[in-house]
Design a protein around this motif. Structure first.
Motif: not given
Length: 79
Positions: A18-21, A36-37, A41-45
């Protein structure tokens, strides 16, 4: 005990994936969330990138724990 190690190992592997993807998806298509979770969770890059790195580190830690447990259990059965 083996099922707990297996569960922690699978959870660690899922966190790494999930992190790498999520990190790759953020770099390639910033507007598309995919599956990818961390991208949901957030829209901020910045938060998405930091969240992906945290998931990678958490997953690596969990996989490292299961690897160390396997090596110590193999060493204890050899003696």
């Amino acid at each position: 005990m083996k099922s707990a190690k297996f569960t922690v190992g699978v959870l660690g592997l899922l966190c790494v994936i999930q992190g790498i993807g999520g990190l790759i998806q953020r770099m390639v298509k910033p507007d598309y969330h995919g599956w990818y979770l961390v991208l949901y969770l957030s829209d901020g890059p910045v938060f998405q990138i930091v969240g992906s790195i945290i998931l990678i580190l958490l997953g690596s830690f969990l996989l490292h724990i299961t690897r160390n447990q396997k090596q110590s259990s193999e060493n204890s059965t050899d003696s």
